[in-house]
Scaffold this motif. Structure first.
Motif, PDB file in Angstrom:
ATOM      1  N   GLN A  47     -15.822 -32.076   2.957  1.00 30.31           N
ATOM      2  CA  GLN A  47     -15.558 -31.250   3.887  1.00 30.31           C
ATOM      3  C   GLN A  47     -17.528 -30.789   5.033  1.00 30.31           C
ATOM      4  N   THR A  94      -9.173 -37.980   5.673  1.00 29.32           N
ATOM      5  CA  THR A  94      -8.688 -36.546   4.448  1.00 29.32           C
ATOM      6  C   THR A  94      -9.201 -38.043   3.593  1.00 29.32           C
ATOM      7  N   GLY A 138     -12.596 -24.567   4.482  1.00 27.25           N
ATOM      8  CA  GLY A 138     -12.114 -25.821   4.989  1.00 27.25           C
ATOM      9  C   GLY A 138     -11.816 -26.198   4.383  1.00 27.25           C
ATOM     10  N   ILE A 139     -11.780 -26.084   2.984  1.00 28.53           N
ATOM     11  CA  ILE A 139     -10.761 -26.667   1.267  1.00 28.53           C
ATOM     12  C   ILE A 139      -9.742 -26.335   1.110  1.00 28.53           C
ATOM     13  N   TYR A 141     -14.434 -34.548   6.702  1.00 31.64           N
ATOM     14  CA  TYR A 141     -13.226 -35.558   6.108  1.00 31.64           C
ATOM     15  C   TYR A 141     -12.281 -33.916   5.838  1.00 31.64           C
ATOM     16  N   ARG A 142     -10.771 -33.818   5.959  1.00 32.46           N
ATOM     17  CA  ARG A 142     -10.036 -33.367   5.381  1.00 32.46           C
ATOM     18  C   ARG A 142     -10.064 -33.345   3.859  1.00 32.46           C
ATOM     19  N   VAL A 143      -9.990 -32.024   3.608  1.00 29.65           N
ATOM     20  CA  VAL A 143     -10.505 -31.887   1.640  1.00 29.65           C
ATOM     21  C   VAL A 143      -8.842 -31.203   1.651  1.00 29.65           C
ATOM     22  N   CYS A 191     -16.187 -32.169  -2.901  1.00 28.07           N
ATOM     23  CA  CYS A 191     -16.156 -31.213  -2.302  1.00 28.07           C
ATOM     24  C   CYS A 191     -15.778 -30.464  -1.209  1.00 28.07           C
TER      25      CYS A 191
END
Length: 255
Positions: free
Chosen positions: A25, A135, A98-99, A29-31, A21
């Motif tokens: 991130q 994502t 951000g996760i 990436y969107r995690v 994760c």
């Protein structure tokens, strides 16, 4: 990608899920982290504040009852197999560093009757999570193989099976791969953990073909003594996982 991280208890799957994760991130990436393990340690491993206050999805009893048309934990009742779940991720996920995290919660307890409505709700929720090319969903699954019988991972793109050089771990890993294929998830990868040398790797490779090997994490006595986790790496050492992340992207997206 929707990736399920599985394996026998104690092999390091939760720590690996957390490290992946963080790695994704940091790579832009969107995690979405999904804790589907009843022990629910992913939030604390990722450093979420007050993880004990995060509401598990299966504890939304009134919502589950309303949308499945039955009472959670009830036995022998008819219920909707495709309840509405589109509003759940936004309302009941939490964000940190951000996760985004969803906590599924314990979906089956001995002596409490059938948990079919909850299973249907969780399955529909996982299937509903929509992705774009930046994502990724990382799911930390329950240890062992029981969760595969509930079908909650039928919509994932691939399994990462974490193993260590022990017969029980490797047999569990092989069974996870077999059951995943029965669910229609034919893509799986192996991360070998706590590897001490060539003899350990030879033993692991006797169970799995070489093309599914995603990465090797060497055993570390210092980490083992430090109490930082059972993965052989700490959350601060996420750069170790970057190579695994890149091989995963290539393996899933480019076959």
């Amino acid at each position: 990608m929707k990736i399920a991280v599985s394996g026998k208890g104690g092999v390091g799957k939760t720590t690996l899920a957390a490290l992946l994760c963080v790695s994704f991130q940091k790579a832009g990436y969107r995690v979405m982290a999904v804790d589907a393990d009843p022990d629910a340690n992913l939030a604390s491993t990722l450093g979420f504040p007050e993880p004990e206050k995060i509401i598990p999805i299966v504890d939304l009893k009134e919502i589950i009852s309303e949308r499945t048309g039955t009472q959670p934990g009830s036995m022998g009742a008819f219920f909707k197999l495709n309840p509405r779940v589109d509003d759940i991720p936004e309302k009941y996920s939490v964000m940190h560093n951000g996760i985004r995290l969803l906590l599924m919660g314990r979906v089956k307890n001995a002596g409490t009757g059938c948990y079919c409505p909850e299973n249907a709700f969780v399955r529909e929720l996982i299937g509903h999570l929509l992705l774009d090319d930046k994502t990724i969903i990382i799911m930390d699954m329950e240890a062992g193989i029981e969760h595969l019988g509930r079908g909650t991972t039928r919509d994932v793109d691939a399994f990462i099976i974490v193993v260590e050089p022990g017969k029980r771990s490797l047999e569990t890993g092989r069974r996870v791969a077999e059951l995943a294929a029965e669910l229609g998830v034919n893509e799986y990868f192996i991360v070998a953990n706590k590897v001490r040398g060539k003899e350990d790797m030879s033993f692991i490779e006797s169970y799995f073909p070489p093309d599914v090997m995603l990465g090797v994490i060497p055993f570390s006595e210092d980490i083992n003594k430090s109490g930082k986790g059972d993965s052989g790496v700490s959350i601060e050492d996420v750069h170790i996982i970057d190579g695994i992340r890149e091989r995963l992207i290539k393996g899933v997206l480019h076959g």
